[in-house]
Design an enzyme around this catalytic site. Structure first.
Site, mmCIF file in Angstrom:
data_model
loop_
_atom_site.group_PDB
_atom_site.id
_atom_site.type_symbol
_atom_site.label_atom_id
_atom_site.label_comp_id
_atom_site.label_asym_id
_atom_site.label_seq_id
_atom_site.Cartn_x
_atom_site.Cartn_y
_atom_site.Cartn_z
ATOM 1 N N LYS A 11 -12.829 6.959 2.178
ATOM 2 C CA LYS A 11 -11.825 7.756 1.471
ATOM 3 C C LYS A 11 -12.438 9.065 0.948
ATOM 4 O O LYS A 11 -13.670 9.242 0.967
ATOM 5 C CB LYS A 11 -11.244 6.905 0.338
ATOM 6 C CG LYS A 11 -10.430 5.688 0.834
ATOM 7 C CD LYS A 11 -9.970 4.845 -0.354
ATOM 8 C CE LYS A 11 -8.982 3.772 0.056
ATOM 9 N NZ LYS A 11 -8.554 2.975 -1.124
ATOM 10 N N TYR A 51 0.521 4.550 3.569
ATOM 11 C CA TYR A 51 0.610 3.663 2.405
ATOM 12 C C TYR A 51 2.062 3.305 2.059
ATOM 13 O O TYR A 51 2.346 2.958 0.912
ATOM 14 C CB TYR A 51 -0.114 4.285 1.211
ATOM 15 C CG TYR A 51 -1.617 4.029 1.217
ATOM 16 C CD1 TYR A 51 -2.118 2.723 1.195
ATOM 17 C CD2 TYR A 51 -2.536 5.064 1.221
ATOM 18 C CE1 TYR A 51 -3.484 2.475 1.189
ATOM 19 C CE2 TYR A 51 -3.909 4.823 1.213
ATOM 20 C CZ TYR A 51 -4.367 3.525 1.195
ATOM 21 O OH TYR A 51 -5.729 3.271 1.182
ATOM 22 N N ASN A 114 -11.858 4.185 -4.874
ATOM 23 C CA ASN A 114 -12.710 3.035 -4.567
ATOM 24 C C ASN A 114 -13.380 3.126 -3.182
ATOM 25 O O ASN A 114 -13.710 2.118 -2.572
ATOM 26 C CB ASN A 114 -11.940 1.725 -4.757
ATOM 27 C CG ASN A 114 -10.690 1.654 -3.906
ATOM 28 O OD1 ASN A 114 -10.461 2.505 -3.050
ATOM 29 N ND2 ASN A 114 -9.884 0.635 -4.134
ATOM 30 N N HIS A 117 -11.258 1.922 2.502
ATOM 31 C CA HIS A 117 -10.070 1.125 2.813
ATOM 32 C C HIS A 117 -10.424 0.172 3.944
ATOM 33 O O HIS A 117 -11.196 0.526 4.835
ATOM 34 C CB HIS A 117 -8.911 2.015 3.284
ATOM 35 C CG HIS A 117 -7.826 1.248 3.985
ATOM 36 N ND1 HIS A 117 -6.838 0.597 3.310
ATOM 37 C CD2 HIS A 117 -7.641 0.975 5.303
ATOM 38 C CE1 HIS A 117 -6.057 -0.030 4.193
ATOM 39 N NE2 HIS A 117 -6.524 0.184 5.408
ATOM 40 N N GLU A 128 -2.531 -0.407 11.741
ATOM 41 C CA GLU A 128 -3.329 0.683 11.165
ATOM 42 C C GLU A 128 -4.253 1.318 12.212
ATOM 43 O O GLU A 128 -4.476 2.522 12.180
ATOM 44 C CB GLU A 128 -4.127 0.169 9.962
ATOM 45 C CG GLU A 128 -3.229 -0.156 8.771
ATOM 46 C CD GLU A 128 -3.972 -0.698 7.576
ATOM 47 O OE1 GLU A 128 -3.321 -0.940 6.543
ATOM 48 O OE2 GLU A 128 -5.207 -0.892 7.648
HETATM 49 P P1 ATP Z 1 -7.119 -0.738 0.617
HETATM 50 O O1 ATP Z 1 -5.708 -1.061 1.068
HETATM 51 O O2 ATP Z 1 -7.343 0.720 0.308
HETATM 52 O O3 ATP Z 1 -8.168 -1.312 1.523
HETATM 53 P P2 ATP Z 1 -6.940 -2.925 -1.218
HETATM 54 O O4 ATP Z 1 -6.299 -3.665 -0.082
HETATM 55 O O5 ATP Z 1 -8.130 -3.528 -1.891
HETATM 56 O O6 ATP Z 1 -7.373 -1.475 -0.771
HETATM 57 P P3 ATP Z 1 -4.273 -2.370 -2.197
HETATM 58 O O7 ATP Z 1 -3.629 -3.290 -3.173
HETATM 59 O O8 ATP Z 1 -3.841 -2.404 -0.765
HETATM 60 O O9 ATP Z 1 -5.870 -2.584 -2.317
HETATM 61 O O10 ATP Z 1 -4.115 -0.877 -2.754
HETATM 62 C C1 ATP Z 1 -4.323 0.235 -1.910
HETATM 63 C C2 ATP Z 1 -5.086 1.283 -2.668
HETATM 64 O O11 ATP Z 1 -4.264 1.756 -3.734
HETATM 65 C C3 ATP Z 1 -6.365 0.783 -3.377
HETATM 66 O O12 ATP Z 1 -7.483 0.730 -2.542
HETATM 67 C C4 ATP Z 1 -6.526 1.824 -4.453
HETATM 68 O O13 ATP Z 1 -7.058 3.057 -3.914
HETATM 69 C C5 ATP Z 1 -5.083 2.068 -4.872
HETATM 70 N N1 ATP Z 1 -4.695 1.165 -5.964
HETATM 71 C C6 ATP Z 1 -4.453 -0.162 -5.895
HETATM 72 N N2 ATP Z 1 -4.102 -0.678 -7.079
HETATM 73 C C7 ATP Z 1 -4.119 0.356 -7.943
HETATM 74 C C8 ATP Z 1 -3.847 0.498 -9.340
HETATM 75 N N3 ATP Z 1 -3.485 -0.551 -10.087
HETATM 76 N N4 ATP Z 1 -3.974 1.730 -9.887
HETATM 77 C C9 ATP Z 1 -4.326 2.809 -9.143
HETATM 78 N N5 ATP Z 1 -4.583 2.751 -7.822
HETATM 79 C C10 ATP Z 1 -4.502 1.548 -7.229
HETATM 80 MG MG MG Z 2 -4.679 -2.855 1.035
#
Ligand code: ATP
Ligand code: MG
Length: 143
Positions: A11, A51, A114, A117, A128
């Protein structure tokens, strides 16, 4: 157990922190093979579409802004149980909850920023990968 492919993204915060090589090193050390890769600057519509599952979440707008704040590196990882393996290497979404030695525990600034992804299941992995790569972009390993 099976050979799988999964979509991974370094990211914008990961690219900014010069972590591309470190992230790739961890994938390769874990036995995952990079079979397609490129750097791109996502546009607003593209990030919104990627997303779309999170459209109703309170963090959606911020997430889209963050994902277009700088270039990302997208790659297809291939290997035994690649989807789950990549999720293990990344660690939990929230770096405070991520296991020691994971990418997010070591480098993520927050639950939003974080670093990486990774697809969360076989169907999302297929969709994806197709979002970023044509079949002809993927380079099967012959050696
Ligand atoms: P990713 O899909 O990016 O691999 P993930 O599957 O661990 O991460 P998801 O729940 O799919 O997490 O959320 C997608 C992304 O949205 C997260 O990686 C983070 O960047 C952001 N995100 C998720 N939860 C929060 C939150 N509570 N507040 C802010 N940003 C969030
Ligand atoms: Mg995710």
């Amino acid at each position: 157990m099976a050979i799988e492919r999964t979509l991974s993204i370094v990211k914008p915060d990961g690219v900014q922190k010069n972590l591309i090589g470190e992230v790739y090193r961890r994938f390769e050390q874990a036995g995952l093979r990079i079979v397609a890769a490129r750097m791109i600057q996502l546009g607003q519509a593209q990030a919104e579409a990627f997303y779309a599952v999170h459209r109703e979440r309170p963090f959606y707008r911020d997430l889209v802004s963050y994902m277009i704040s700088g270039p990302v590196v997208v790659q297809v990882l291939e290997g035994e149980s690649a989807i789950e393996r990549n999720r293990e290497i990344m660690g939990a979404t929230d770096p405070k909850k991520a296991a020691k030695g994971t990418i997010r525990a070591d480098f993520a600034a927050s639950i939003e920023e974080n670093v990486v992804h990774g697809s969360d299941g076989p169907d999302t992995a297929r969709n994806e990968i197709a979002f970023f790569f044509a079949q002809s972009d993927i380079c099967p390993r012959r050696r």
